[in-house]
Design a protein around this motif. Structure first.
Motif, PDB file in Angstrom:
ATOM      1  N   GLU A 222     -18.755 -21.261  18.920  1.00 41.25           N
ATOM      2  CA  GLU A 222     -19.113 -22.624  19.339  1.00 41.25           C
ATOM      3  C   GLU A 222     -17.871 -23.498  19.455  1.00 41.25           C
TER       4      GLU A 222
ATOM      5  N   LEU B 236     -16.119 -22.596  22.730  1.00 45.69           N
ATOM      6  CA  LEU B 236     -16.859 -23.090  23.888  1.00 45.69           C
ATOM      7  C   LEU B 236     -16.824 -24.609  23.965  1.00 45.69           C
ATOM      8  N   TRP B 237     -16.824 -25.276  22.820  1.00 44.32           N
ATOM      9  CA  TRP B 237     -16.759 -26.738  22.836  1.00 44.32           C
ATOM     10  C   TRP B 237     -15.436 -27.205  23.431  1.00 44.32           C
TER      11      TRP B 237
ATOM     12  N   MET C 287     -25.872 -25.740  24.172  1.00 42.64           N
ATOM     13  CA  MET C 287     -25.063 -24.543  23.930  1.00 42.64           C
ATOM     14  C   MET C 287     -25.315 -23.960  22.548  1.00 42.64           C
ATOM     15  N   THR C 288     -25.317 -24.794  21.497  1.00 46.80           N
ATOM     16  CA  THR C 288     -25.453 -24.308  20.127  1.00 46.80           C
ATOM     17  C   THR C 288     -26.781 -23.609  19.902  1.00 46.80           C
ATOM     18  N   SER C 289     -27.870 -24.227  20.358  1.00 50.68           N
ATOM     19  CA  SER C 289     -29.196 -23.632  20.145  1.00 50.68           C
ATOM     20  C   SER C 289     -29.331 -22.298  20.870  1.00 50.68           C
TER      21      SER C 289
ATOM     22  N   LEU D 102     -26.850 -20.144  21.646  1.00 52.11           N
ATOM     23  CA  LEU D 102     -26.043 -19.144  20.957  1.00 52.11           C
ATOM     24  C   LEU D 102     -26.695 -18.699  19.649  1.00 52.11           C
ATOM     25  N   LYS D 103     -27.234 -19.662  18.895  1.00 48.93           N
ATOM     26  CA  LYS D 103     -27.866 -19.324  17.615  1.00 48.93           C
ATOM     27  C   LYS D 103     -29.075 -18.430  17.827  1.00 48.93           C
TER      28      LYS D 103
ATOM     29  N   GLN E 234     -24.487 -17.793  10.537  1.00 47.38           N
ATOM     30  CA  GLN E 234     -23.922 -18.926   9.805  1.00 47.38           C
ATOM     31  C   GLN E 234     -22.849 -18.464   8.830  1.00 47.38           C
TER      32      GLN E 234
ATOM     33  N   SER F  11     -23.180 -28.232  27.312  1.00 45.30           N
ATOM     34  CA  SER F  11     -22.685 -28.468  25.957  1.00 45.30           C
ATOM     35  C   SER F  11     -23.790 -28.994  25.044  1.00 45.30           C
TER      36      SER F  11
ATOM     37  N   LEU G 230     -21.156 -17.967  14.694  1.00 41.66           N
ATOM     38  CA  LEU G 230     -21.637 -19.085  15.511  1.00 41.66           C
ATOM     39  C   LEU G 230     -20.628 -20.222  15.548  1.00 41.66           C
ATOM     40  N   LYS G 231     -20.108 -20.590  14.397  1.00 47.18           N
ATOM     41  CA  LYS G 231     -19.170 -21.708  14.324  1.00 47.18           C
ATOM     42  C   LYS G 231     -17.891 -21.409  15.107  1.00 47.18           C
TER      43      LYS G 231
END
Length: 243
Positions: free
Chosen positions: A201, A204-205, A106-108, A110-111, A147, A103, A197-198
């Motif tokens: 994310e 997944l969060w 994860m964001t980096s 996916l981006k 984004q 977690s 992405l949002k």
């Protein structure tokens, strides 16, 4: 002894009831990984889903044994239950640590993957626009860009062979109710404007949050089950020594 039996019986019902929930949850995570496989460089999500399925399959016999032991103690059953509890603890600790570590990055991840798909969309690739992985993602999540939809404007401007064309977004950004939508930015009401992405994310969060706290809760309940089982084992051993 009555308290330990009652608590063990209660924990047995919880384990049995949670087994199917965890197994189906693990299958859902695996299917999510398969659906968005192009965005994941590593198979951490698939491993987490597999661990959840294994935990669910292990919880069922653990719960049945706990209920059985609470009714009638047996050295053999108590020993098997203790081993199963240890296996569950190992699996749950592994799941919780993996979910927490993933977690964080994860964001980096996916981006970076989405940025690459957008930048390569109009470049040289084997799949034509409309059938690319990014198109599939946008249709499934009902989103546009990383984004937001303006990411496609940068991708179009960066493509030298499209500089003379009017800036637009892929047709996969169009809302399904508009059958004649072609990605024209002059009709923003026909397009999804929120970034992918949002949305992904967020899903997944929720998955990571649930897996982490399920691991914590089940680990604590597993320790309680082991403690109650240990008490009953000591009582049974004491009675056998007297006999």
């Amino acid at each position: 002894r009555p308290f330990a039996q009652s608590l063990l019986r209660f924990l047995g019902f919880i384990f049995s009831g949670s087994a199917a929930l965890l197994a189906f949850g693990g299958i859902f995570v695996i299917l999510m990984y398969v659906s968005y496989r192009c965005l994941f460089q590593e198979s951490v999500l698939a491993v987490l889903g597999s661990l959840a399925v294994v935990v669910g399959l292990t919880l069922l016999p653990t719960g049945v044994l706990a209920i059985s032991i609470s009714a009638k103690s047996s050295h053999y059953k108590q020993g098997v239950l203790m081993y199963l509890v240890l296996v569950l603890l190992c699996l749950e600790i592994s799941s919780g640590v993996m979910a927490q570590l993933y977690s964080v990055r994860m964001t980096s991840e996916l981006k970076r993957a989405m940025d690459h798909l957008v930048s390569q969309y109009y470049g040289t690739h084997t799949q034509a626009p409309g059938n690319s992985p990014m198109d599939t993602i946008q249709r499934k999540l009902q989103c546009c860009g990383v984004q937001n939809y303006t990411d496609w404007l940068k991708a179009t401007a960066a493509s030298w062979h499209l500089l003379t064309e009017k800036a637009h977004v892929p047709e996969s950004c169009c809302k399904e109710i508009y059958s004649h939508c072609d990605g024209d930015l002059g009709h923003l009401e026909q397009l999804f404007r929120e970034g992918c992405l949002k949305k992904l994310e967020g899903w997944l969060w929720i998955v990571m949050f649930c897996m982490f706290w399920c691991s914590i809760v089940l680990s604590v309940l597993g320790l309680l089950a082991g403690f109650c089982n240990g008490i009953l084992m000591q009582i049974l051993s004491h009675r056998l020594q007297i006999l």
